[in-house]
Design an enzyme around this catalytic site. Structure first.
Site, PDB file in Angstrom:
ATOM      1  N   GLY A  47       0.831  -1.214   0.000  1.00 20.37           N
ATOM      2  CA  GLY A  47       0.000   0.000   0.000  1.00 20.37           C
ATOM      3  C   GLY A  47       0.860   1.257   0.000  1.00 20.37           C
ATOM      4  O   GLY A  47       0.501   2.278   0.595  1.00 20.37           O
TER       5      GLY A  47
ATOM      6  N   GLY B 197      -0.490   4.845  -0.880  1.00 22.53           N
ATOM      7  CA  GLY B 197      -1.591   5.418  -0.101  1.00 22.53           C
ATOM      8  C   GLY B 197      -1.137   6.593   0.753  1.00 22.53           C
ATOM      9  O   GLY B 197       0.014   7.038   0.661  1.00 22.53           O
TER      10      GLY B 197
ATOM     11  N   ASP C 111       2.394  -1.695  -4.480  1.00 19.71           N
ATOM     12  CA  ASP C 111       1.000  -1.248  -4.432  1.00 19.71           C
ATOM     13  C   ASP C 111       0.248  -2.005  -5.527  1.00 19.71           C
ATOM     14  O   ASP C 111       0.865  -2.591  -6.417  1.00 19.71           O
ATOM     15  CB  ASP C 111       0.907   0.276  -4.640  1.00 19.71           C
ATOM     16  CG  ASP C 111      -0.378   0.859  -4.042  1.00 19.71           C
ATOM     17  OD1 ASP C 111      -0.303   1.521  -2.992  1.00 19.71           O
ATOM     18  OD2 ASP C 111      -1.468   0.606  -4.610  1.00 19.71           O
ATOM     19  N   ILE C 112      -1.077  -1.941  -5.465  1.00 20.71           N
ATOM     20  CA  ILE C 112      -1.909  -2.641  -6.453  1.00 20.71           C
ATOM     21  C   ILE C 112      -1.814  -1.970  -7.830  1.00 20.71           C
ATOM     22  O   ILE C 112      -2.155  -2.537  -8.845  1.00 20.71           O
ATOM     23  CB  ILE C 112      -3.390  -2.695  -5.960  1.00 20.71           C
ATOM     24  CG1 ILE C 112      -4.296  -3.546  -6.851  1.00 20.71           C
ATOM     25  CG2 ILE C 112      -3.988  -1.304  -5.819  1.00 20.71           C
ATOM     26  CD1 ILE C 112      -4.282  -4.985  -6.493  1.00 20.71           C
ATOM     27  N   ARG C 113      -1.336  -0.718  -7.848  1.00 10.97           N
ATOM     28  CA  ARG C 113      -1.211   0.037  -9.115  1.00 10.97           C
ATOM     29  C   ARG C 113       0.112   0.773  -9.089  1.00 10.97           C
ATOM     30  O   ARG C 113       0.745   0.886  -8.045  1.00 10.97           O
ATOM     31  CB  ARG C 113      -2.367   1.042  -9.230  1.00 10.97           C
ATOM     32  CG  ARG C 113      -2.200   2.166  -8.230  1.00 10.97           C
ATOM     33  CD  ARG C 113      -3.498   2.770  -7.756  1.00 10.97           C
ATOM     34  NE  ARG C 113      -3.278   3.291  -6.412  1.00 10.97           N
ATOM     35  CZ  ARG C 113      -2.982   4.553  -6.127  1.00 10.97           C
ATOM     36  NH1 ARG C 113      -2.882   5.448  -7.076  1.00 10.97           N
ATOM     37  NH2 ARG C 113      -2.780   4.938  -4.890  1.00 10.97           N
TER      38      ARG C 113
ATOM     39  N   TYR D 126     -14.945  -2.012   9.282  1.00  9.14           N
ATOM     40  CA  TYR D 126     -13.553  -1.580   9.457  1.00  9.14           C
ATOM     41  C   TYR D 126     -13.075  -1.887  10.878  1.00  9.14           C
ATOM     42  O   TYR D 126     -11.991  -2.417  11.091  1.00  9.14           O
ATOM     43  CB  TYR D 126     -13.503  -0.083   9.177  1.00  9.14           C
ATOM     44  CG  TYR D 126     -12.151   0.591   9.284  1.00  9.14           C
ATOM     45  CD1 TYR D 126     -11.140   0.337   8.373  1.00  9.14           C
ATOM     46  CD2 TYR D 126     -11.922   1.552  10.276  1.00  9.14           C
ATOM     47  CE1 TYR D 126      -9.925   0.999   8.448  1.00  9.14           C
ATOM     48  CE2 TYR D 126     -10.708   2.221  10.356  1.00  9.14           C
ATOM     49  CZ  TYR D 126      -9.711   1.943   9.437  1.00  9.14           C
ATOM     50  OH  TYR D 126      -8.517   2.608   9.516  1.00  9.14           O
TER      51      TYR D 126
HETATM   52  C1  AKB Z   1     -10.633   6.503   8.891  1.00  7.44           C
HETATM   53  O1  AKB Z   1     -11.248   7.566   9.093  1.00  7.44           O
HETATM   54  O2  AKB Z   1     -11.160   5.483   8.441  1.00  7.44           O
HETATM   55  C2  AKB Z   1      -9.183   6.441   9.286  1.00  7.44           C
HETATM   56  C3  AKB Z   1      -9.016   5.940  10.677  1.00  7.44           C
HETATM   57  C4  AKB Z   1      -9.253   6.826  11.821  1.00  7.44           C
HETATM   58  O3  AKB Z   1      -8.698   4.799  10.852  1.00  7.44           O
HETATM   59  N1  AKB Z   1      -8.579   7.733   9.124  1.00  7.44           N
END
Ligand code: AKB
Length: 318
Positions: A8, A11, A34-36, A141
């Site tokens: 990554g 990024g 990275d993927i690209r 996440y």
């Molecule tokens: C997000 O907003 O997803 C990130 C984080 C706080 O992990 N910046």
């Protein structure tokens, strides 16, 4: 750390961390992937390979071919994007991490991967959030981040892989924009202040979140990875933050430099709900005690630096 593989690398964190690591450890010793690929300093200033981290064999062979002793695994979807595509997030965030951990195990590498304030949830204490506390996130996440922390601890305990991680707050930077995070507003606000002298915030007034300036995040990653392992009581992952702010406070500091700056609000319910599920302000005492975490930037000196750097980069690119 002597020879490092970064995933990554194009990024928000990777594009700056790769250049910092190349300054410290030598360009030839930091393999960016990275993927690209893009026309960028990261691609042109040292070894670069296109790599899909969900391809277990490709990740292993790239690390083996370059004889790395450290994997910095950054490739992942951020919170808002992960909420929009939960299965993609699961496959990339968890699949990529387990592949990086397996490569680290088989090749005897140290491994860093970022966790996040997203690893906490609504039942976590909001103020002075302790290092060890309730982690019941309500986003995909966050689920990925908690599972990732546990997986990294598992690889340390079971296989002695030297895994280390930081729970990053919103990271503010002027080189590469973040993409698909909840805290992205805290970067956009500075660009819009310079370009249009106004900003419409998708996060509501009064919503406090932890933030940190990118130079402090880069210093923290290197300090943690170089820290004496005998001092580390914790590993995956340390609370780190430099400030707890709400949108109006950032606007007020911007107005010290740009008095005509105006901010209004058009709240995005999805990102607002994510922000409200996260802590207001982390307790970072374990990071300070175990490896000397000490951020240099607060809201005032970060705002000055952001505005100066964005202004000069926009005028160069005009
Ligand atoms: C997000 O907003 O997803 C990130 C984080 C706080 O992990 N910046």
């Amino acid at each position: 750390m002597e020879k490092v593989l970064v995933t990554g690398a194009l990024g928000q964190i990777g594009s700056e961390l790769t250049m910092t690591l190349r300054d410290i450890y030598g360009s030839a010793n930091v393999i960016a992937t990275d993927i690209r690929s893009t026309e960028s300093d990261v691609v042109h200033s040292g070894p670069f390979e296109v790599l899909d981290v969900t391809d277990e064999k490709a990740l292993f062979h790239t690390a083996k071919k370059h004889g790395v002793d450290t994997i910095i695994h950054l490739a992942a979807l951020l919170s808002a994007k992960a909420e929009a595509s939960p299965m993609l997030a699961w496959n990339l965030n968890m699949g990529g991490l387990v592949n990086a951990l397996e490569a680290a195990r088989l090749l005897d590498c140290q491994l860093f991967t970022p966790s996040s304030i997203g690893a906490f949830g609504p039942s976590t204490p909001k103020a002075g959030t302790p290092q060890d506390t309730i982690q019941r996130p309500t986003t995909m996440y966050g689920v990925n981040k908690v599972a990732g922390e546990l997986l990294c601890d598992y690889y340390f305990q079971k296989y002695h892989v030297d895994t280390r991680s930081l729970r990053f707050p919103g990271l503010i930077s002027y080189k590469t924009p973040p993409g698909g995070g909840t805290t992205d507003y805290a970067v956009e606000i500075y660009y819009e202040a310079i370009k249009r002298k106004r900003y419409t915030s998708y996060i509501a007034e009064g919503t406090y979140l932890d933030m940190m300036y990118m130079p402090d995040a880069l210093t923290a990653i290197v300090a943690l990875m170089e820290a004496d392992p005998t001092r580390l009581v914790h590993r995956n992952a340390f609370n780190v933050s430099a400030m707890s702010v709400e949108p109006e406070q950032i606007a007020a500091f911007i107005r010290k430099k740009i008095p005509e700056f105006v901010m209004d609000y058009q709240v995005d319910p999805v990102r607002q709900a994510i922000a409200e599920s996260w802590p207001d302000q982390l307790d970072c005492s374990c990071a300070r005690e175990e490896w000397g975490f000490e951020p240099a930037y607060n809201l005032e000196n970060m705002t000055e630096d952001m505005l100066t750097k964005i202004e000069s980069s926009l005028s160069v690119n005009q």
